[in-house]
Scaffold this motif. Structure first.
Motif, PDB file in Angstrom:
ATOM      1  N   UNK A 123       0.762  -1.271   0.138  1.00 45.74           N
ATOM      2  CA  UNK A 123       0.018   0.011  -0.225  1.00 45.74           C
ATOM      3  C   UNK A 123       0.811   1.373  -0.108  1.00 45.74           C
ATOM      4  N   UNK A 124       0.546   2.235  -0.904  1.00 49.07           N
ATOM      5  CA  UNK A 124       1.429   3.329  -0.919  1.00 49.07           C
ATOM      6  C   UNK A 124       0.784   4.430  -0.315  1.00 49.07           C
ATOM      7  N   UNK A 125      -0.339   4.154   0.215  1.00 50.71           N
ATOM      8  CA  UNK A 125      -1.074   5.212   1.209  1.00 50.71           C
ATOM      9  C   UNK A 125      -1.814   6.374   0.553  1.00 50.71           C
ATOM     10  N   UNK A 126      -2.402   6.047  -0.533  1.00 56.33           N
ATOM     11  CA  UNK A 126      -3.294   6.899  -1.310  1.00 56.33           C
ATOM     12  C   UNK A 126      -4.551   7.460  -0.831  1.00 56.33           C
ATOM     13  N   UNK A 135      -6.562   3.331   8.570  1.00 59.87           N
ATOM     14  CA  UNK A 135      -5.810   2.784   9.763  1.00 59.87           C
ATOM     15  C   UNK A 135      -5.036   1.507   9.676  1.00 59.87           C
ATOM     16  N   UNK A 136      -5.841   0.745   9.002  1.00 61.63           N
ATOM     17  CA  UNK A 136      -5.202  -0.638   8.901  1.00 61.63           C
ATOM     18  C   UNK A 136      -4.125  -0.322   7.696  1.00 61.63           C
ATOM     19  N   UNK A 137      -4.261   0.094   6.768  1.00 63.33           N
ATOM     20  CA  UNK A 137      -3.107   0.175   5.788  1.00 63.33           C
ATOM     21  C   UNK A 137      -1.823   0.949   6.472  1.00 63.33           C
ATOM     22  N   UNK A 138      -2.194   2.024   7.147  1.00 59.30           N
ATOM     23  CA  UNK A 138      -1.161   2.896   7.744  1.00 59.30           C
ATOM     24  C   UNK A 138      -0.336   2.073   8.770  1.00 59.30           C
ATOM     25  N   UNK A 139      -1.242   1.293   9.425  1.00 60.29           N
ATOM     26  CA  UNK A 139      -0.246   0.320  10.618  1.00 60.29           C
ATOM     27  C   UNK A 139       0.348  -0.405  10.028  1.00 60.29           C
ATOM     28  N   UNK A 140       0.003  -1.133   8.991  1.00 63.19           N
ATOM     29  CA  UNK A 140       0.790  -2.127   8.177  1.00 63.19           C
ATOM     30  C   UNK A 140       2.147  -1.509   7.629  1.00 63.19           C
ATOM     31  N   UNK A 141       2.237  -0.330   7.019  1.00 66.76           N
ATOM     32  CA  UNK A 141       3.161   0.434   6.730  1.00 66.76           C
ATOM     33  C   UNK A 141       4.107   1.010   7.550  1.00 66.76           C
ATOM     34  N   UNK A 161      11.204  -3.584   8.600  1.00 72.26           N
ATOM     35  CA  UNK A 161      11.863  -4.080   7.289  1.00 72.26           C
ATOM     36  C   UNK A 161      12.755  -2.786   6.798  1.00 72.26           C
ATOM     37  N   UNK A 162      12.517  -1.547   7.335  1.00 72.65           N
ATOM     38  CA  UNK A 162      12.990  -0.524   6.816  1.00 72.65           C
ATOM     39  C   UNK A 162      12.733  -0.129   5.264  1.00 72.65           C
ATOM     40  N   UNK A 163      11.250  -0.778   5.044  1.00 72.38           N
ATOM     41  CA  UNK A 163      10.760  -0.488   3.813  1.00 72.38           C
ATOM     42  C   UNK A 163       9.519   0.436   3.586  1.00 72.38           C
ATOM     43  N   UNK A 164       9.483   1.071   2.697  1.00 75.58           N
ATOM     44  CA  UNK A 164       8.353   1.840   2.121  1.00 75.58           C
ATOM     45  C   UNK A 164       7.859   1.440   0.658  1.00 75.58           C
ATOM     46  N   UNK A 165       6.924   1.252   0.552  1.00 76.63           N
ATOM     47  CA  UNK A 165       6.236   0.987  -0.767  1.00 76.63           C
ATOM     48  C   UNK A 165       6.300   2.172  -1.653  1.00 76.63           C
ATOM     49  N   UNK A 166       6.678   1.945  -3.050  1.00 73.61           N
ATOM     50  CA  UNK A 166       6.422   2.886  -4.050  1.00 73.61           C
ATOM     51  C   UNK A 166       7.446   4.168  -4.128  1.00 73.61           C
ATOM     52  N   UNK A 167       8.496   3.941  -3.269  1.00 75.53           N
ATOM     53  CA  UNK A 167       9.348   4.898  -3.090  1.00 75.53           C
ATOM     54  C   UNK A 167      10.403   5.427  -4.296  1.00 75.53           C
ATOM     55  N   UNK A 187      13.697  -3.379  -4.376  1.00 72.15           N
ATOM     56  CA  UNK A 187      12.784  -4.423  -4.731  1.00 72.15           C
ATOM     57  C   UNK A 187      11.718  -4.492  -3.838  1.00 72.15           C
ATOM     58  N   UNK A 188      10.602  -5.085  -4.226  1.00 73.73           N
ATOM     59  CA  UNK A 188       9.478  -5.262  -3.242  1.00 73.73           C
ATOM     60  C   UNK A 188       9.887  -5.914  -2.018  1.00 73.73           C
ATOM     61  N   UNK A 189       9.199  -5.618  -1.142  1.00 73.61           N
ATOM     62  CA  UNK A 189       9.126  -6.103   0.390  1.00 73.61           C
ATOM     63  C   UNK A 189       8.652  -7.680   0.160  1.00 73.61           C
TER      64      UNK A 189
END
Lengths: 288, 344, 276
Positions: free
Chosen positions: A230-233, A248-254, A261-267, A272-274
């Protein structure tokens, strides 16, 4: 606006792109809706303003557009995050998309299409991509905007403080409302599965009935499927007719993906993808 | 027409008496999301200026999910157990005319030939107390579909605010008359002429299109490329159908509860989902979103009218207010009207 | 009265027609219902396996043969796959009969031409036996049936039976490439065989049922032979759930296929959007 239209015209006239997915003014003064521009006249209808809340990246994987030549897309920084993630997940070819990046000064919070409130959208608070991370052309300028407090972060912290039973009660009250219209899934640029797990019937993993049990399985499984992706749009929460706080769910998972994992999607196109990457060093102790 | 008067205070007492008499009172919630049951007359919040909730009260007469029977697979055969029909007496309090009409419209499809008693029982157990509507936004178009903010069509009783603390109430149906009978001491006699004067002063939404023009245009222009514009941006969710007060399509699915028993459910479904018409063979009669969008418009403004002599739309504007991509059914109908006028 | 609650039926016999198509012979568990049940050729039912769901098939046996019904189905989805696992003696649910029917009365005194492809023979078979059981009421009877290959032909015993009847002309064909070494029937697509087998359209009703592509190419052949649109009759197979004209799934234009159909003349079909 002129800059956008001129650029769009140029791209369409010199056949750089086959069509441009952008925004046009809707009925009523304060609305825009997704609009497909195919010629110069269409290009003159393109607009960009704070009412352009939609994440148009959702159209890139649709069969009407995907693989049909180079597609131009008018994209804010957050939309570009979705495009990056789609490229990373091999859903679109990066050579088949032409990003008209928009310097963005925030979109309005939308209660519904009648825009009664015009505060800054939740997703724009603490935004780090007001200039998109990836673009072929960049339009407009950013200016300083006033940002309200991050109430989403606060809400998550409040629920985190509750014990398991109370958290369950909180989400039960939310999911009970769900009517299974799947607007959350349809509007999500990263919900591109040809067959969604909720539509699988042999075996049926998730009950399609909109009772609390079926709603729990649907919403929780969807949140899991978007973890680290999820990129949080915030589109799912925006379109939910029952106002379920899906962000709330999506942000919590981010937050978990970032912390563990020090990972953020879509950056970045380089990371590589998590969930698509196996790493011996991945921590597992967060699984409880 | 019979008309009574009631003060706001007495209206609250009326609500209290109804709760005591075991009626379930159902009102627009304060968040503007859906209709909710109230347990206390203090929660009675009604106003002619409220914005329509995101979801209609359809859910109470046509459930989003309900068991139609239970089954038990036993060694010596299958046992089928009927699902109890709800005996709950419901009162929809302060319904806008665009909601009030919905039960009558859906009743047509649930009763031609075969009778759906799940719907019918709830409809029969319902009392609709309609209310004059003073909410307007660019999505409202009740006047284009033979309704109006002062229409009592579909209501059993109809409330008209005369000032901040007083209401007139019209007795519209026999059902409404019987319902109100035990509570008449709370009401005074009213004068229909006074409320007629109020009606005259109500500002009506501009009529945007003639539904009859839409009906005949669809009949003659089924293949028109106009539908592609909405079709190509429509994402195929069911928001529009599920918030609609009159969309009534459903699915039937089995659910297991344990190893050998379970129940068969009747669940909301929507013509905008690609799976709705998909055959087992893989053939899909409506294989793209343009066809599915056209079905939505056609069913509302042509098929249902041809078959049941009712427009399958009350002009409430919910689908448009909530559409993720801003597809506006009222605007589309207006544009179709002008296409028809220009004979394109 | 709960219109969605099925009656129980016992599987009395099972025939494996092809590797994925089966025929069930069914009898009502309740004797009173068995006695009072009646239907007409072309009507359908909702067959259910509790826990899996319901599926729509036509009644494939003839109303002239009472005491039981038969249905044939192909294993394609959740319900049909589960039904395919059942044995004789197992119980399933049945709702019906639903929908309209073939105009048997109006067909009397006329020639009847049956054209079917693949599993499309199931609804046609019901009418064939109905006509053959009242043979003297009808004039010439011609049957043209085709499937992709010899293995895909259904009701094989009955095909032989019809072929052996002196007063029935029966043509059984398989698509080119679908013939086995010992195949003695026709080879070619159904429309081509119709063109070869049928010479005239006068006083004749054509009943056509099969895959959309077969119907698409058969109609022009019939039109060329002079069949009027109202004398070409077919049955639609839209996806259905309730069968009662409620759930909206089979709605095409102004009709609900489950109530106003599934039997339509070509003339009626032409007034509908091509969404079937």
């Amino acid at each position: 606006m002129n800059e956008l239209r001129e650029k769009a015209k140029e791209l369409l006239l010199n056949n750089t792109v086959k069509l441009i997915i952008g925004y046009a003014n809707g009925n009523g003064h304060n609305r825009t809706y997704p609009f497909i521009a195919r010629n110069a006249a269409d290009a003159n209808r393109l607009v960009f303003n704070e009412y352009c809340v939609n994440n148009l990246a959702v159209y890139l994987t649709r069969k009407e557009f995907k693989g049909k030549g180079i597609i131009g897309i008018v994209a804010k920084g957050c939309d570009v995050k979705a495009i990056i993630q789609l490229i990373q997940e091999n859903q679109i070819n990066k050579d088949e998309v032409y990003i008209i990046g928009m310097n963005c000064n925030g979109a309005v919070n939308q209660l519904d299409n009648s825009f009664e409130k015009t505060t800054l959208a939740q997703k724009c608070i603490n935004c780090t991509v007001r200039t998109p991370a990836l673009y072929h052309a960049l339009i407009g300028t950013t200016k300083d905007i006033e940002e309200p407090a991050d109430t989403l972060g606060e809400k998550i912290k409040e629920v985190e403080k509750l014990n398991a039973d109370s958290r369950w009660d909180f989400w039960e009250a939310q999911f009970e409302k769900c009517i299974k219209c799947y607007a959350c899934r349809q509007v999500c640029p990263l919900c591109y599965c040809e067959q969604c797990i909720v539509d699988k019937t042999v075996p049926r993993w998730i009950e399609s009935s909109a009772h609390t049990r079926g709603n729990f399985s649907w919403n929780i499984i969807r949140a899991f499927h978007l973890s680290g992706r999820c990129i949080g749009c915030g589109e799912c929460e925006r379109v939910c007719p029952m106002d379920i706080p899906l962000s709330m769910l999506n942000r919590k998972m981010s937050i978990i993906a970032k912390k563990e994992f020090d990972y953020s999607a879509g950056v970045s196109l380089d990371s590589p993808t998590l969930v698509g990457t196996y790493n011996m060093k991945d921590r597992q102790d967060f699984i409880k | 027409m019979d008309e009574k008067l009631i003060t706001l205070n007495n209206l609250k007492i009326f609500a209290e008496e109804l709760l005591k008499a075991n009626y379930t009172l159902i009102l627009q919630d304060k968040q503007g999301i859906r209709w909710e049951k109230i347990s206390n007359s203090d929660e009675l919040h009604i106003s002619s200026k409220l914005k329509p909730t995101k979801a209609s009260f359809k859910e109470f007469v046509f459930s989003k999910t309900e068991p139609i029977f239970y089954f038990n697979n036993k060694n010596d055969g299958v046992e089928l157990i009927d699902s109890n029909l709800s005996a709950e007496k419901m009162v929809f309090f302060g319904s806008k005319p665009c909601d009030a009409k919905s039960i009558n419209i859906m009743s047509k499809v649930f009763n031609w030939d075969y009778k759906d008693n799940f719907f019918n029982t709830k409809a029969e157990n319902s009392i609709v107390i309609g209310m004059l509507c003073e909410y307007r936004d660019e999505f409202c178009f009740c006047t284009s579909v033979n309704l109006s903010p002062v229409s009592s069509d579909g209501s059993d009783l109809f409330l008209i605010p005369t000032d901040e603390n007083n209401f007139a109430i019209r007795i519209v149906t026999e059902k409404g008359r019987e319902f109100i009978q035990p509570f008449l001491k709370l009401f005074a006699e009213g004068n229909p002429e006074t409320t007629d004067q109020i009606f005259k002063k109500i500002n009506l939404p501009e009529k945007g299109f003639e539904s009859e023009v839409i009906r005949s245009w669809i009949g003659n222009n089924f293949e028109h490329k106009y539908f592609e514009r909405a079709g190509e941006i429509c994402l195929g969710c069911g928001q529009c159908a599920f918030v609609c007060p009159v969309c009534h399509c459903f699915d039937i699915v089995d659910e297991e509860c344990g190893y050998s028993c379970g129940r068969r459910m009747k669940n909301w479904d929507a013509c905008q989902f690609s799976l709705f018409t998909l055959h087992g063979s893989g053939h899909n009669p409506r294989h793209n979103q343009t066809q599915r969008y056209r079905q939505r418009i056609s069913h509302k403004f042509k098929y249902y009218v041809d078959k049941f002599d009712e427009i399958l739309c009350t002009g409430c504007g919910r689908c448009s207010r909530g559409c993720p991509v801003g597809i506006d059914i009222g605007q589309i109908a207006k544009e179709v009207h002008s296409l028809a006028a220009n004979k394109v | 009265m709960n219109i969605y609650k099925p009656e129980l039926m016992v599987i009395k016999n099972i025939i494996d027609e092809t590797k994925d198509t089966r025929t069930f012979k069914l009898q009502f568990k309740d004797e009173e219902i068995a006695k009072s049940f009646s239907f007409k050729a072309g009507q359908f039912g909702e067959y259910s396996l509790f826990g899996e769901g319901e599926s729509t098939f036509c009644i494939a046996s003839s109303p002239t043969r009472s005491g039981y019904i038969e249905c044939s189905f192909k294993k394609v989805g959740k319900v049909t796959s589960a039904l395919a696992k059942l044995d004789v003696g197992d119980v399933i649910g049945f709702r019906g009969p639903y929908g309209n029917y073939f105009p048997i009365e109006e067909m009397k005194g006329k020639n009847v031409l049956f054209i079917a492809g693949g599993i499309g023979l199931a609804p046609v078979r019901c009418v064939i036996w109905n006509v053959l059981d009242l043979r003297k009421d009808f004039k010439a009877v011609t049957i043209v049936y085709g499937a992709r290959s010899v293995e895909d032909l259904i009701y094989k015993k009955e095909l032989d039976e019809w072929q052996s009847m002196p007063d029935v002309k029966t043509f059984v064909t398989v698509d080119p490439g679908g013939q086995s070494n010992d195949w003695k029937g026709e080879v070619g697509f159904v429309p081509a065989i119709v063109e070869k087998a049928v010479q005239q359209s006068e006083n004749t009703i054509a009943i056509v049922c099969g895959p959309p592509i077969m119907i698409k190419f058969t109609i022009p052949v019939l039109t060329k032979l002079g069949f009027a649109e109202e004398n070409i009759i077919t049955t639609l197979e839209n996806r259905m759930k309730c069968g009662l004209g409620k759930c909206g799934r089979c709605n095409v234009g102004n009709v609900y296929v489950c109530k106003d159909g599934p039997v339509f003349t070509y003339q009626q079909l032409k007034t509908l959007p091509a969404e079937y």
